[in-house]
Design an enzyme around this catalytic site. Structure first.
Site, PDB file in Angstrom:
ATOM      1  N   ASP A 157       0.828  -1.210   0.000  1.00  0.00           N
ATOM      2  CA  ASP A 157       0.000   0.000   0.000  1.00  0.00           C
ATOM      3  C   ASP A 157       0.865   1.264   0.000  1.00  0.00           C
ATOM      4  O   ASP A 157       1.984   1.258   0.501  1.00  0.00           O
ATOM      5  CB  ASP A 157      -0.924  -0.020   1.228  1.00  0.00           C
ATOM      6  CG  ASP A 157      -2.122   0.905   1.054  1.00  0.00           C
ATOM      7  OD1 ASP A 157      -2.360   1.389  -0.075  1.00  0.00           O
ATOM      8  OD2 ASP A 157      -2.819   1.152   2.044  1.00  0.00           O
ATOM      9  N   LEU A 210      11.117 -20.214  -5.830  1.00  0.00           N
ATOM     10  CA  LEU A 210      10.196 -19.293  -5.144  1.00  0.00           C
ATOM     11  C   LEU A 210       8.839 -19.375  -5.825  1.00  0.00           C
ATOM     12  O   LEU A 210       8.758 -19.344  -7.051  1.00  0.00           O
ATOM     13  CB  LEU A 210      10.726 -17.849  -5.242  1.00  0.00           C
ATOM     14  CG  LEU A 210       9.809 -16.753  -4.689  1.00  0.00           C
ATOM     15  CD1 LEU A 210       9.764 -16.796  -3.161  1.00  0.00           C
ATOM     16  CD2 LEU A 210      10.269 -15.363  -5.145  1.00  0.00           C
ATOM     17  N   HIS A 261       2.430   3.359  -8.967  1.00  0.00           N
ATOM     18  CA  HIS A 261       2.296   1.919  -9.201  1.00  0.00           C
ATOM     19  C   HIS A 261       3.508   1.386  -9.962  1.00  0.00           C
ATOM     20  O   HIS A 261       3.981   0.293  -9.705  1.00  0.00           O
ATOM     21  CB  HIS A 261       0.999   1.620  -9.965  1.00  0.00           C
ATOM     22  CG  HIS A 261      -0.238   1.981  -9.196  1.00  0.00           C
ATOM     23  ND1 HIS A 261      -0.441   1.565  -7.902  1.00  0.00           N
ATOM     24  CD2 HIS A 261      -1.329   2.725  -9.527  1.00  0.00           C
ATOM     25  CE1 HIS A 261      -1.612   2.030  -7.473  1.00  0.00           C
ATOM     26  NE2 HIS A 261      -2.156   2.744  -8.440  1.00  0.00           N
TER      27      HIS A 261
HETATM   28  C1  FPP Z   1      -1.940   0.221  -3.213  1.00  0.00           C
HETATM   29  O1  FPP Z   1      -1.522   1.543  -3.364  1.00  0.00           O
HETATM   30  C2  FPP Z   1      -1.504  -0.597  -4.303  1.00  0.00           C
HETATM   31  C3  FPP Z   1      -2.300  -1.172  -5.241  1.00  0.00           C
HETATM   32  C4  FPP Z   1      -3.753  -1.001  -5.285  1.00  0.00           C
HETATM   33  C5  FPP Z   1      -1.748  -1.997  -6.284  1.00  0.00           C
HETATM   34  C6  FPP Z   1      -0.427  -2.641  -6.020  1.00  0.00           C
HETATM   35  C7  FPP Z   1       0.198  -2.848  -7.316  1.00  0.00           C
HETATM   36  C8  FPP Z   1       1.518  -2.781  -7.607  1.00  0.00           C
HETATM   37  C9  FPP Z   1       2.603  -2.633  -6.625  1.00  0.00           C
HETATM   38  C10 FPP Z   1       1.937  -2.862  -9.009  1.00  0.00           C
HETATM   39  C11 FPP Z   1       1.199  -3.814  -9.844  1.00  0.00           C
HETATM   40  C12 FPP Z   1       1.652  -5.185  -9.639  1.00  0.00           C
HETATM   41  C13 FPP Z   1       2.113  -5.973 -10.601  1.00  0.00           C
HETATM   42  C14 FPP Z   1       2.495  -7.368 -10.289  1.00  0.00           C
HETATM   43  C15 FPP Z   1       2.290  -5.499 -11.975  1.00  0.00           C
HETATM   44  P1  FPP Z   1      -2.616   2.680  -3.358  1.00  0.00           P
HETATM   45  O2  FPP Z   1      -2.842   3.081  -4.768  1.00  0.00           O
HETATM   46  O3  FPP Z   1      -3.813   2.226  -2.606  1.00  0.00           O
HETATM   47  O4  FPP Z   1      -1.863   3.802  -2.589  1.00  0.00           O
HETATM   48  P2  FPP Z   1      -2.538   4.933  -1.688  1.00  0.00           P
HETATM   49  O5  FPP Z   1      -3.109   4.229  -0.496  1.00  0.00           O
HETATM   50  O6  FPP Z   1      -1.402   5.806  -1.326  1.00  0.00           O
HETATM   51  O7  FPP Z   1      -3.567   5.618  -2.533  1.00  0.00           O
END
Ligand code: FPP
Length: 237
Positions: free
Chosen positions: A18, A129, A35
Site C-alpha cells: 500500500d 520461489l 504503481h
Molecule cells: C496500493 O496503493 C496498491 C495497489 C492497489 C496496487 C499494487 C500494485 C503494484 C505494486 C503494481 C502492480 C503489480 C504488478 C504485479 C504489476 P494505493 O494506490 O492504494 O496507494 P494509496 O493508499 O497511497 O492511494
C-alpha cells in the site's frame, strides 16, 4: 488439521503493498507512476527472497474492490501487469520462480489472461520461489467460493460431518501452500483489507508507515528481524 509447531522459519511472506498513490502525490506525479515504482519495489523483494530462505511470496496486486478506482487507474494497473510479464517472465523463469495467481482473472482482458496463463504454465515446475499475485482477489469471495464447492460436494453425496478444516483449505486459491508466516503491510494503515482471511489466522503482522515504492532491503530486514523476535504459540502456551 495440520500440526503446527512453534517455528521461527519464515517460509511464506505475504505483503499488502500500500501507499503507491501517496508516494506519487508527494512527488507531484500521477498515481500511475506510484504503481510503476511499486513494481520496481516488488522486483527488489522477489530478488531478496531466495537468499532469505523465503519459499513463497504472496502479494496483493489488485483487489475485488479496486475496480471502483477511476478507469484510467485500473487501466494503468492492467498495463503494468502486462508489461511486468513481458519484461520479467524470462528472468523469473531462469531464476526458478513459479508464478501463481490467487483470484478470478475471468474479468481481465482476454489478451492479458492469455499472457498470465502462459506465465503460469511455463513456470509451473519451478521450485526456487512461488510468487503468487493476488489479482481480482477478495478473501470473502474466496471463502464463498469454497463454501459453494463444498456444498456441491455435499449435493453429490459427501457427508459434511466428515470434513475437517483442511477440506475447506483445499478449496481455496492457496491450495497446497503453507499459511503465511508473516504479513507485511506498508502505507501506514493497520488493517487486513479482505486479504487471505482464512490463511492468516496465526500469521504474524508487521506494519510500517513507509510507502510501498520506498520498501527495500533495509525494511525487509527489519521485518524479518521483528519476526524472529516473535513468540509463535499457535494458541498453545
Ligand atoms: C496500493 O496503493 C496498491 C495497489 C492497489 C496496487 C499494487 C500494485 C503494484 C505494486 C503494481 C502492480 C503489480 C504488478 C504485479 C504489476 P494505493 O494506490 O492504494 O496507494 P494509496 O493508499 O497511497 O492511494
Amino acid at each position: 488439521m495440520m500440526k503446527k509447531t512453534a517455528s521461527k522459519k519464515l517460509t511464506h511472506l505475504a505483503i499488502i503493498m500500500d501507499g503507491n498513490g501517496r508516494w506519487a502525490q508527494k512527488r507531484g506525479l500521477p498515481r500511475a507512476m506510484g504503481h510503476r515504482a511499486g513494481v520496481e519495489a516488488l522486483r527488489r523483494i522477489v530478488e531478496l527472497c531466495p537468499g532469505n530462505q523465503i519459499e513463497y511470496l504472496t502479494v496483493y496486486a489488485f483487489s475485488t474492490e479496486n475496480w471502483k478506482r477511476p478507469q484510467t487507474e485500473v487501466q494503468a494497473l492492467m498495463a503494468l501487469l502486462n508489461e511486468f510479464i513481458d519484461k520479467e517472465l524470462t528472468l523469473l523463469h531462469q531464476n526458478g520462480v513459479c508464478i501463481r495467481v490467487l483470484g478470478d482473472i475471468e474479468p481481465l482482458a482476454p489478451s492479458l489472461r492469455k499472457k498470465i496463463d502462459h506465465a503460469m504454465a511455463i513456470t509451473a515446475q519451478n521450485k526456487k520461489l512461488v510468487l503468487s499475485l493476488a489479482l481480482n482477489y477478495g478473501g470473502r469471495r474466496e471463502l464463498l467460493q469454497a463454501a459453494k464447492a463444498l456444498a456441491y460436494r455435499a449435493l453429490k453425496g459427501e457427508n459434511p460431518e466428515n470434513w475437517q478444516e483442511d477440506d475447506l483449505a483445499a478449496e481455496l486459491f492457496t491450495k497446497g501452500m503453507p499459511e503465511p508466516d508473516l504479513l507485511i503491510r506498508t502505507g501506514g494503515d493497520l488493517r487486513v483489507s479482505n486479504f487471505l482471511l482464512w490463511q492468516i489466522a496465526y500469521t504474524e503482522l508487521w506494519c510500517t508507515d513507509i510507502f510501498w515504492p520506498d520498501f527495500g532491503e533495509e525494511e525487509l530486514m527489519a521485518a524479518l528481524a521483528a519476526f524472529k523476535g516473535r513468540q509463535r504459540r499457535f494458541g498453545g502456551v
